[in-house]
Structures are given as structure tokens and as C-alpha cells.
Design a protein around this motif. Structure first.
Motif, PDB file in Angstrom:
ATOM      1  N   VAL A 114       0.845  -1.275   0.000  1.00  0.00           N
ATOM      2  CA  VAL A 114       0.024  -0.138   0.063  1.00  0.00           C
ATOM      3  C   VAL A 114       0.932   1.334  -0.120  1.00  0.00           C
ATOM      4  O   VAL A 114       0.506   2.258  -0.592  1.00  0.00           O
ATOM      5  N   LEU A 115       2.065   1.077   0.772  1.00  0.00           N
ATOM      6  CA  LEU A 115       2.864   2.306   0.811  1.00  0.00           C
ATOM      7  C   LEU A 115       3.242   2.808  -0.650  1.00  0.00           C
ATOM      8  O   LEU A 115       3.626   4.024  -0.746  1.00  0.00           O
ATOM      9  N   LEU A 116       3.519   1.856  -1.563  1.00  0.00           N
ATOM     10  CA  LEU A 116       3.809   2.085  -2.857  1.00  0.00           C
ATOM     11  C   LEU A 116       2.972   2.620  -3.544  1.00  0.00           C
ATOM     12  O   LEU A 116       3.266   3.376  -4.624  1.00  0.00           O
ATOM     13  N   HIS A 117       1.718   3.017  -3.190  1.00  0.00           N
ATOM     14  CA  HIS A 117       0.561   3.619  -3.970  1.00  0.00           C
ATOM     15  C   HIS A 117       0.860   5.009  -3.733  1.00  0.00           C
ATOM     16  O   HIS A 117       0.253   5.952  -4.460  1.00  0.00           O
ATOM     17  N   PHE A 118       1.505   5.483  -2.746  1.00  0.00           N
ATOM     18  CA  PHE A 118       1.789   7.021  -2.745  1.00  0.00           C
ATOM     19  C   PHE A 118       2.570   7.752  -3.913  1.00  0.00           C
ATOM     20  O   PHE A 118       3.733   6.997  -4.150  1.00  0.00           O
ATOM     21  N   LYS A 119       2.200   8.724  -4.301  1.00  0.00           N
ATOM     22  CA  LYS A 119       2.883   9.408  -5.388  1.00  0.00           C
ATOM     23  C   LYS A 119       3.202  10.714  -4.995  1.00  0.00           C
ATOM     24  O   LYS A 119       2.568  11.294  -4.202  1.00  0.00           O
ATOM     25  N   TYR A 120       4.493  11.287  -5.576  1.00  0.00           N
ATOM     26  CA  TYR A 120       4.971  12.919  -5.024  1.00  0.00           C
ATOM     27  C   TYR A 120       4.108  13.790  -5.898  1.00  0.00           C
ATOM     28  O   TYR A 120       4.254  13.832  -7.140  1.00  0.00           O
ATOM     29  N   SER A 121       3.538  14.516  -5.087  1.00  0.00           N
ATOM     30  CA  SER A 121       2.845  15.818  -5.751  1.00  0.00           C
ATOM     31  C   SER A 121       3.945  17.005  -5.665  1.00  0.00           C
ATOM     32  O   SER A 121       4.294  17.490  -4.698  1.00  0.00           O
ATOM     33  N   LYS A 122       4.386  17.204  -7.070  1.00  0.00           N
ATOM     34  CA  LYS A 122       5.156  18.467  -7.234  1.00  0.00           C
ATOM     35  C   LYS A 122       4.598  19.415  -6.587  1.00  0.00           C
ATOM     36  O   LYS A 122       5.247  20.726  -6.186  1.00  0.00           O
ATOM     37  N   MET A 123       3.243  19.790  -6.941  1.00  0.00           N
ATOM     38  CA  MET A 123       2.526  21.047  -6.547  1.00  0.00           C
ATOM     39  C   MET A 123       2.603  21.124  -4.973  1.00  0.00           C
ATOM     40  O   MET A 123       2.746  22.364  -4.509  1.00  0.00           O
ATOM     41  N   LEU A 124       2.114  20.111  -4.339  1.00  0.00           N
ATOM     42  CA  LEU A 124       1.819  20.259  -2.716  1.00  0.00           C
ATOM     43  C   LEU A 124       3.181  19.739  -2.194  1.00  0.00           C
ATOM     44  O   LEU A 124       3.188  19.961  -0.896  1.00  0.00           O
ATOM     45  N   LYS A 125       4.384  19.288  -2.918  1.00  0.00           N
ATOM     46  CA  LYS A 125       5.427  18.986  -2.214  1.00  0.00           C
ATOM     47  C   LYS A 125       5.118  18.066  -1.024  1.00  0.00           C
ATOM     48  O   LYS A 125       5.875  18.158  -0.096  1.00  0.00           O
ATOM     49  N   ARG A 126       4.594  17.032  -1.499  1.00  0.00           N
ATOM     50  CA  ARG A 126       4.446  16.017  -0.588  1.00  0.00           C
ATOM     51  C   ARG A 126       4.044  14.713  -1.189  1.00  0.00           C
ATOM     52  O   ARG A 126       3.569  14.673  -2.201  1.00  0.00           O
ATOM     53  N   TRP A 127       4.118  13.516  -0.529  1.00  0.00           N
ATOM     54  CA  TRP A 127       3.581  12.153  -0.977  1.00  0.00           C
ATOM     55  C   TRP A 127       2.051  12.041  -0.565  1.00  0.00           C
ATOM     56  O   TRP A 127       1.820  12.156   0.582  1.00  0.00           O
ATOM     57  N   GLU A 128       1.351  11.761  -1.484  1.00  0.00           N
ATOM     58  CA  GLU A 128      -0.135  11.552  -1.228  1.00  0.00           C
ATOM     59  C   GLU A 128      -0.673  10.231  -1.928  1.00  0.00           C
ATOM     60  O   GLU A 128      -0.139   9.648  -2.904  1.00  0.00           O
ATOM     61  N   PHE A 129      -2.016   9.970  -1.290  1.00  0.00           N
ATOM     62  CA  PHE A 129      -2.599   8.788  -1.871  1.00  0.00           C
ATOM     63  C   PHE A 129      -4.110   8.812  -1.441  1.00  0.00           C
ATOM     64  O   PHE A 129      -4.371   9.215  -0.166  1.00  0.00           O
TER      65      PHE A 129
END
Length: 210
Positions: free
Chosen positions: A130-145
């Protein structure tokens, strides 16, 4: 070959990977720490754990033959790594990649907070998936899912208990009906664990940002 001789040969072969990690300066490290790590390896009787460790060591050394353990800090981290990696089989791909990424950084002298290793020890194969589903958002500058299934939500709640993720969901009302988004983001610990997978896989799984 008798069982005793076979066991002795396996133990000797298993230690080769550890020896390849060390530089000649290893002999000058703190004797107590050095001997405790060596003893931990030599006294390892669990065949499955020994097999797990041997496979992880061999994989990292083959890919990163130049890196060496040459400081007390690296040796301490390696000792912590050993306690976690020995429980992860080669078939648990996501967790194996995370643990191998950690060792790769240790070998290359990259500073790793011990908390990251401690928290990784607590993770299950399903949680790593499940952790690998997180993607990095360049706009928000954080990993989200955004969790889409109850199964994902369950494992995310388990990861939250381990300080690896944070529930970042929003609830709003439309015509009096409460609607919840099921957004999650990684804590700084989760970010480091997630990035360890990319360290090993060169970002081939889920690294693309949005």
C-alpha cells in the motif's frame, strides 16, 4: 556430507557476504561493537533467517561492490538492518526492495535515522504494498494517496498507528449528505521508507510525480 559439515559450510558461506562489506579499517572500530555484530552473525542458527540475510547481502554487494562499512555509525546501522532484513524473504518483493535500499545507503555512507529502520521493522508485506501507491505531488511537495478500497483504508490505518502515514481526509456536505475524501499523506518517516524502495529500484515503481 554429514549434516554437521553441511551446516558448517552454510555458516561459512553466509559470513562471506558480511566480510565483503568491511574495509581493512574495520579492525580499528570499537572492539565491543565489532565483536557483538560478528557474534550475532556467527551464532545465527535459524536457517531461514540466515538464507534471507544471505540473499539480501548478495544482491546489494553485486549491485554496489564498491561501498563498504568503514565507520562505527555504519556498523551500528548495519546491526539494526540485520535485525529487520533477516525476517524478510526474497519473495516479499516490496519489503525486500526497501531493506536492500537501506543497506545500499548504509554501504555508501548515507546517513539514515535509526527511527526509519525501527519503523520499517514493524511493516508487513501488505502495508509495504500500500505504501508504494503513494505518489509525490510536485505542486503540494508531499507524498499523497487517495484510498479507493476498504482494504487499502485498513492497512493505511495500521500504518498510521506506526507513525508512517497521516490521515489527511476531508469531510464536506452536499445537500446535507456528508462526503469524505480518503486522502492520506506520508509522515517524514514514511517518506524515507518510501524513498528507500526507489533507492533500490531506481524509482521504477510509482516515482512519477503529479
Amino acid at each position: 556430507m554429514t549434516d554437521e559439515k553441511k551446516e558448517s559450510k552454510e555458516s561459512t558461506n553466509w559470513l562471506v557476504g558480511f566480510d565483503k562489506l568491511l574495509t581493512p579499517t574495520f579492525q580499528y572500530l570499537g572492539e565491543e561493537l565489532r565483536d557483538s555484530v560478528k557474534a550475532k552473525l556467527e551464532e545465527h542458527k535459524d536457517k531461514k533467517k540466515r538464507e534471507n540475510t544471505s540473499l539480501h547481502l548478495a544482491a546489494v554487494i553485486e549491485r554496489e561492490p564498491e561501498g563498504k562499512v568503514e565507520s562505527i555509525e555504519q556498523l551500528e546501522l548495519f546491526s539494526e538492518w540485520l535485525e529487520g532484513a533477516e525476517n524478510i524473504s526474497d519473495t516479499q518483493k516490496e519489503l525486500s526492495a526497501i531493506w536492500r535500499g537501506i543497506l545500499k545507503d548504509i554501504k555508501n555512507g548515507v546517513s539514515i535515522d535509526p527511527v526509519v529502520i525501527d519503523k520499517t521493522k514493524l511493516m508487513t508485506p501488505h502495508e509495504a504494498e500500500v505504501l508504494l501507491h503513494f505518489k509525490y505531488s510536485k505542486m503540494l511537495k508531499r507524498w499523497e494517496f487517495l484510498a479507493e478500497t476498504d482494504r487499502e483504508s485498513y492497512y493505511l490505518r495500521e500504518l498510521e498507528k506506526k507513525d508512517i502515514v497521516i490521515n489527511n481526509s476531508l469531510t464536506f456536505r452536499i445537500f446535507g449528505i456528508a462526503i469524505s475524501t480518503r486522502f492520506w499523506r506520508l509522515t517524514w518517516i514514511g517518506e524515507h521508507i518510501r524513498k528507500m524502495h526507489d533507492v533500490w529500484t531506481d524509482g521504477k515503481s510509482g516515482k512519477n510525480g503529479t
